[in-house]
Design a protein around this motif. Sequence first.
Motif, PDB file in Angstrom:
ATOM      1  N   ILE A 283       0.355  25.429 -15.640  1.00  0.00           N
ATOM      2  CA  ILE A 283      -1.052  25.412 -15.488  1.00  0.00           C
ATOM      3  C   ILE A 283      -1.437  27.091 -15.469  1.00  0.00           C
ATOM      4  CG2 ILE A 283      -2.938  24.740 -14.421  1.00  0.00           C
ATOM      5  CD1 ILE A 283      -1.722  23.049 -16.593  1.00  0.00           C
ATOM      6  N   MET A 284      -0.929  27.537 -14.231  1.00  0.00           N
ATOM      7  CA  MET A 284      -1.245  29.129 -13.754  1.00  0.00           C
ATOM      8  C   MET A 284      -1.251  29.779 -14.848  1.00  0.00           C
ATOM      9  SD  MET A 284      -2.713  28.976 -10.803  1.00  0.00           S
ATOM     10  CE  MET A 284      -3.024  30.416 -10.395  1.00  0.00           C
ATOM     11  N   MET A 285      -0.047  29.875 -15.533  1.00  0.00           N
ATOM     12  CA  MET A 285       0.494  31.119 -16.634  1.00  0.00           C
ATOM     13  C   MET A 285      -0.803  30.882 -18.006  1.00  0.00           C
ATOM     14  SD  MET A 285       3.817  30.915 -19.151  1.00  0.00           S
ATOM     15  CE  MET A 285       4.266  32.085 -17.655  1.00  0.00           C
ATOM     16  N   PHE A 286      -1.191  29.581 -17.577  1.00  0.00           N
ATOM     17  CA  PHE A 286      -2.683  28.730 -19.009  1.00  0.00           C
ATOM     18  C   PHE A 286      -3.865  29.864 -18.455  1.00  0.00           C
ATOM     19  CE2 PHE A 286      -5.760  25.738 -20.153  1.00  0.00           C
ATOM     20  CZ  PHE A 286      -5.806  26.636 -21.293  1.00  0.00           C
ATOM     21  N   LEU A 287      -3.704  29.440 -17.429  1.00  0.00           N
ATOM     22  CA  LEU A 287      -5.026  30.851 -16.828  1.00  0.00           C
ATOM     23  C   LEU A 287      -5.344  31.514 -16.980  1.00  0.00           C
ATOM     24  CD1 LEU A 287      -6.157  27.919 -13.131  1.00  0.00           C
ATOM     25  CD2 LEU A 287      -6.681  27.492 -16.103  1.00  0.00           C
ATOM     26  N   GLU A 288      -4.184  32.255 -16.724  1.00  0.00           N
ATOM     27  CA  GLU A 288      -4.451  33.853 -16.984  1.00  0.00           C
ATOM     28  C   GLU A 288      -4.718  33.965 -18.358  1.00  0.00           C
ATOM     29  OE1 GLU A 288      -1.421  37.056 -15.425  1.00  0.00           O
ATOM     30  OE2 GLU A 288      -0.411  35.338 -15.203  1.00  0.00           O
ATOM     31  N   VAL A 289      -3.951  33.312 -18.943  1.00  0.00           N
ATOM     32  CA  VAL A 289      -3.922  33.688 -20.419  1.00  0.00           C
ATOM     33  C   VAL A 289      -5.591  33.583 -20.884  1.00  0.00           C
ATOM     34  CG1 VAL A 289      -3.026  32.717 -22.751  1.00  0.00           C
ATOM     35  CG2 VAL A 289      -1.657  33.337 -21.142  1.00  0.00           C
ATOM     36  N   ASN A 290      -6.016  32.677 -20.338  1.00  0.00           N
ATOM     37  CA  ASN A 290      -7.307  32.449 -20.870  1.00  0.00           C
ATOM     38  C   ASN A 290      -8.298  33.336 -19.674  1.00  0.00           C
ATOM     39  OD1 ASN A 290      -8.009  30.075 -22.802  1.00  0.00           O
ATOM     40  ND2 ASN A 290      -5.868  29.425 -21.894  1.00  0.00           N
ATOM     41  N   GLN A 291      -8.137  34.149 -18.870  1.00  0.00           N
ATOM     42  CA  GLN A 291      -8.496  35.100 -18.215  1.00  0.00           C
ATOM     43  C   GLN A 291      -9.876  34.865 -17.264  1.00  0.00           C
ATOM     44  OE1 GLN A 291      -8.796  38.335 -18.800  1.00  0.00           O
ATOM     45  NE2 GLN A 291      -6.991  38.071 -19.904  1.00  0.00           N
TER      46      GLN A 291
ATOM     47  N   LEU B 268      -9.167  34.489 -13.873  1.00  0.00           N
ATOM     48  CA  LEU B 268      -7.365  34.749 -12.786  1.00  0.00           C
ATOM     49  C   LEU B 268      -8.776  35.074 -10.832  1.00  0.00           C
ATOM     50  CD1 LEU B 268      -8.102  38.386 -14.569  1.00  0.00           C
ATOM     51  CD2 LEU B 268      -6.364  36.619 -15.025  1.00  0.00           C
ATOM     52  N   HIS B 269     -10.149  34.344 -10.633  1.00  0.00           N
ATOM     53  CA  HIS B 269     -10.309  34.541  -9.037  1.00  0.00           C
ATOM     54  C   HIS B 269     -10.777  33.205  -9.060  1.00  0.00           C
ATOM     55  CE1 HIS B 269     -12.168  36.186  -5.689  1.00  0.00           C
ATOM     56  NE2 HIS B 269     -13.043  36.035  -5.747  1.00  0.00           N
ATOM     57  N   GLY B 270     -11.047  32.851  -7.945  1.00  0.00           N
ATOM     58  CA  GLY B 270     -11.032  31.614  -7.139  1.00  0.00           C
ATOM     59  C   GLY B 270     -10.738  30.682  -7.510  1.00  0.00           C
ATOM     60  N   ILE B 271      -9.663  30.372  -7.825  1.00  0.00           N
ATOM     61  CA  ILE B 271      -8.475  29.443  -9.115  1.00  0.00           C
ATOM     62  C   ILE B 271      -8.488  28.480  -7.705  1.00  0.00           C
ATOM     63  CG2 ILE B 271      -6.882  28.227  -9.228  1.00  0.00           C
ATOM     64  CD1 ILE B 271      -6.727  31.090 -10.977  1.00  0.00           C
TER      65      ILE B 271
ATOM     66  N   ILE C 143      -6.046  21.418  -9.153  1.00  0.00           N
ATOM     67  CA  ILE C 143      -5.093  21.337  -9.704  1.00  0.00           C
ATOM     68  C   ILE C 143      -3.895  20.735  -9.666  1.00  0.00           C
ATOM     69  CG2 ILE C 143      -2.970  23.166 -11.415  1.00  0.00           C
ATOM     70  CD1 ILE C 143      -5.656  25.499 -10.787  1.00  0.00           C
ATOM     71  N   LYS C 144      -3.468  20.594  -8.521  1.00  0.00           N
ATOM     72  CA  LYS C 144      -2.105  19.662  -7.982  1.00  0.00           C
ATOM     73  C   LYS C 144      -2.295  18.528  -7.750  1.00  0.00           C
ATOM     74  CE  LYS C 144       0.159  23.493  -5.083  1.00  0.00           C
ATOM     75  NZ  LYS C 144       0.376  24.322  -3.139  1.00  0.00           N
ATOM     76  N   ARG C 145      -4.098  18.458  -7.631  1.00  0.00           N
ATOM     77  CA  ARG C 145      -3.824  16.793  -7.673  1.00  0.00           C
ATOM     78  C   ARG C 145      -4.378  15.986  -9.239  1.00  0.00           C
ATOM     79  NH1 ARG C 145      -8.846  14.663  -7.603  1.00  0.00           N
ATOM     80  NH2 ARG C 145     -10.749  16.208  -7.775  1.00  0.00           N
ATOM     81  N   MET C 146      -4.589  16.649 -10.328  1.00  0.00           N
ATOM     82  CA  MET C 146      -4.905  16.661 -11.534  1.00  0.00           C
ATOM     83  C   MET C 146      -3.870  16.407 -11.746  1.00  0.00           C
ATOM     84  SD  MET C 146      -7.338  19.721 -12.925  1.00  0.00           S
ATOM     85  CE  MET C 146      -7.497  18.315 -14.379  1.00  0.00           C
ATOM     86  N   ILE C 147      -2.854  16.900 -11.515  1.00  0.00           N
ATOM     87  CA  ILE C 147      -1.541  17.021 -11.711  1.00  0.00           C
ATOM     88  C   ILE C 147      -0.980  15.810 -11.599  1.00  0.00           C
ATOM     89  CG2 ILE C 147       1.499  17.441 -11.777  1.00  0.00           C
ATOM     90  CD1 ILE C 147       0.309  20.454 -11.985  1.00  0.00           C
TER      91      ILE C 147
ATOM     92  N   ILE D 135      -5.198  13.512 -13.752  1.00  0.00           N
ATOM     93  CA  ILE D 135      -6.044  13.300 -14.522  1.00  0.00           C
ATOM     94  C   ILE D 135      -5.986  14.379 -16.086  1.00  0.00           C
ATOM     95  CG2 ILE D 135      -8.533  14.030 -13.475  1.00  0.00           C
ATOM     96  CD1 ILE D 135      -8.069  13.811 -10.885  1.00  0.00           C
ATOM     97  N   TYR D 136      -6.358  12.919 -16.410  1.00  0.00           N
ATOM     98  CA  TYR D 136      -6.315  13.270 -17.811  1.00  0.00           C
ATOM     99  C   TYR D 136      -8.049  13.640 -18.706  1.00  0.00           C
ATOM    100  CZ  TYR D 136      -1.168  13.229 -16.908  1.00  0.00           C
ATOM    101  OH  TYR D 136       0.041  13.254 -16.417  1.00  0.00           O
ATOM    102  N   GLU D 137      -7.796  13.955 -19.567  1.00  0.00           N
ATOM    103  CA  GLU D 137      -8.914  14.239 -20.664  1.00  0.00           C
ATOM    104  C   GLU D 137     -10.518  14.009 -19.714  1.00  0.00           C
ATOM    105  OE1 GLU D 137      -8.339  14.424 -23.161  1.00  0.00           O
ATOM    106  OE2 GLU D 137      -6.381  13.117 -23.615  1.00  0.00           O
ATOM    107  N   GLU D 138     -10.000  14.690 -18.862  1.00  0.00           N
ATOM    108  CA  GLU D 138     -11.328  14.756 -18.596  1.00  0.00           C
ATOM    109  C   GLU D 138     -11.217  16.540 -17.398  1.00  0.00           C
ATOM    110  OE1 GLU D 138     -13.385  13.179 -13.723  1.00  0.00           O
ATOM    111  OE2 GLU D 138     -11.470  12.634 -14.751  1.00  0.00           O
ATOM    112  N   GLU D 139     -12.478  16.972 -17.439  1.00  0.00           N
ATOM    113  CA  GLU D 139     -12.878  17.847 -17.246  1.00  0.00           C
ATOM    114  C   GLU D 139     -13.058  18.375 -15.717  1.00  0.00           C
ATOM    115  OE1 GLU D 139     -15.564  21.320 -19.966  1.00  0.00           O
ATOM    116  OE2 GLU D 139     -17.044  20.601 -18.436  1.00  0.00           O
ATOM    117  N   VAL D 140     -12.884  19.530 -14.950  1.00  0.00           N
ATOM    118  CA  VAL D 140     -12.573  19.702 -13.789  1.00  0.00           C
ATOM    119  C   VAL D 140     -12.585  20.581 -13.580  1.00  0.00           C
ATOM    120  CG1 VAL D 140     -11.144  18.889 -12.221  1.00  0.00           C
ATOM    121  CG2 VAL D 140     -11.288  17.399 -13.438  1.00  0.00           C
ATOM    122  N   CYS D 141     -13.832  20.780 -13.079  1.00  0.00           N
ATOM    123  CA  CYS D 141     -13.597  22.322 -11.895  1.00  0.00           C
ATOM    124  C   CYS D 141     -12.833  23.127 -10.928  1.00  0.00           C
ATOM    125  CB  CYS D 141     -15.479  23.024 -10.872  1.00  0.00           C
ATOM    126  SG  CYS D 141     -15.072  24.768 -11.097  1.00  0.00           S
TER     127      CYS D 141
END
Length: 462
Positions: free
Chosen positions: A39-47, A49-52, A57-61, A65-71
């Motif tokens: 997931i961290m690699m995916f976020l980096e690829v999508n620019q 980079l900050h405030g993650i 993300i650990k709780r989503m995994i 928590i699927y098919e739900e948009e989370v900040c």
Amino acid sequence: MTITKTALQPRARISYDEMEAFLTLPTPLPGEEFTMDEIMMFLEVNQILHGIEQEIIKRMIRDKIYEEEVCVAVGTPMVEGVDGWFDYLFNLEVDKKPKIKPDGSVDYWNLNLIESVQQGQVIAVYHPPVESENGITVTGKTIPAKKAKDLPSLKGKGFTKQEDGVTYTANIAGKIDMVEDRVIVSPLYEISGDADLSVGNINFIGDVLIHGSVFSGVTIKTTGKVIVDGVVESADITAGGDIILRGGMVGANKASITAKGDLFAKFIEYTKVNVKGKIETDTLIGCEVVCGDWITLRGKKSKIMGGDIFAVAGVEASVLGSVGEADTIVKVGARDEIIRRSQLLEKKLEVMEQNLSEIEEELSEFDKLEKERNTDYRSDPRRVELLRAKIQDTATIAKDKNELEALRTEIENAKGAVIKVKKEVYPGVSIGIDDLKISVLEEQERVDFIRRLDKIVMVRPE
């Protein structure tokens, strides 16, 4: 598992201001789970980079928590700096408008144009600027914040900045004013009782505050304001600022008031008045008045009876004259002598400026001769005489221009001058507007006197 498969590709979205990033995890294939590193690699690829927020993300995994948009990322907001500012520990508001009591009388006691301070009193405290902080978007971009400004030291006189660099205290006991961006602490001459012959005449640089009355024969001259709580008898008062007579004035045709500011009085009787600003009072009886602005009669009577009254901008009263037809002159607008004086000054300035131009040409000839002949002409009698004439003419021109500007301002302010009467105008009243004049022959009620072309007309206000 990897997240390169199209069916298992997460979706990322960045807000329009790039201050938030959202992640949607698809439902994985049986037996496959997302990992934190993936997931961290995916976020980096999508620019992203900050405030993650890694815990989110650990709780989503963990909680699938699927098919739900989370900040999953929040940028660091920019913090604007706050400029330095002064906290003034005295009243900055000056209310020049008298209050009308329920019974119709005017309360001149609420007109407090003097704010006094004691020696050593703290008059202001400076608050240094609060520094700004740059922000960072979730994509790692810097959001520059406007830097806070530090203000210079407090300007003015009559006070001292203390060793802490932020506290200002008064040097003397007196009155305090804010004039534009300057704080002025100046002397205040205060008399707890009456001003009579035992006190003597008052000639003061500053403001004068008299808590009692002013007796006959006393002269008061000041560069500032004059405030009298009691009654003024046949005295002479001259002020460089405003004058407030809370108890009124009984002049007995032996008194005068001169003010460069405004005049407020409970009443004025048989007094010669010359005020550059406006005048507000309840009654004017038998007075000779010249006012550079409006004359407004307020209160129960709101009356002008007898005398010769002039105001540049206009006059407003409830009653003009009396049942006994007392001779009362009320004039507004541009005075003939002002117009004549302005025309004279215009012609005079035209001639003097031409003369000055000729003097400067002659002086320039001496400059040319000095260069051509390499000779010093500074002590030449003719050149010395020209220099003296230039200095004298320059000073005269400057003085005349200032006077002409003041006259032009008065003429401009006189445009549209009007006399407003809320109740009665009695016979015996003479009305003047500019160079026109009429006499009131019959009693009139609720009428305005205005100028239309070459005549004065009476109109009923709507």
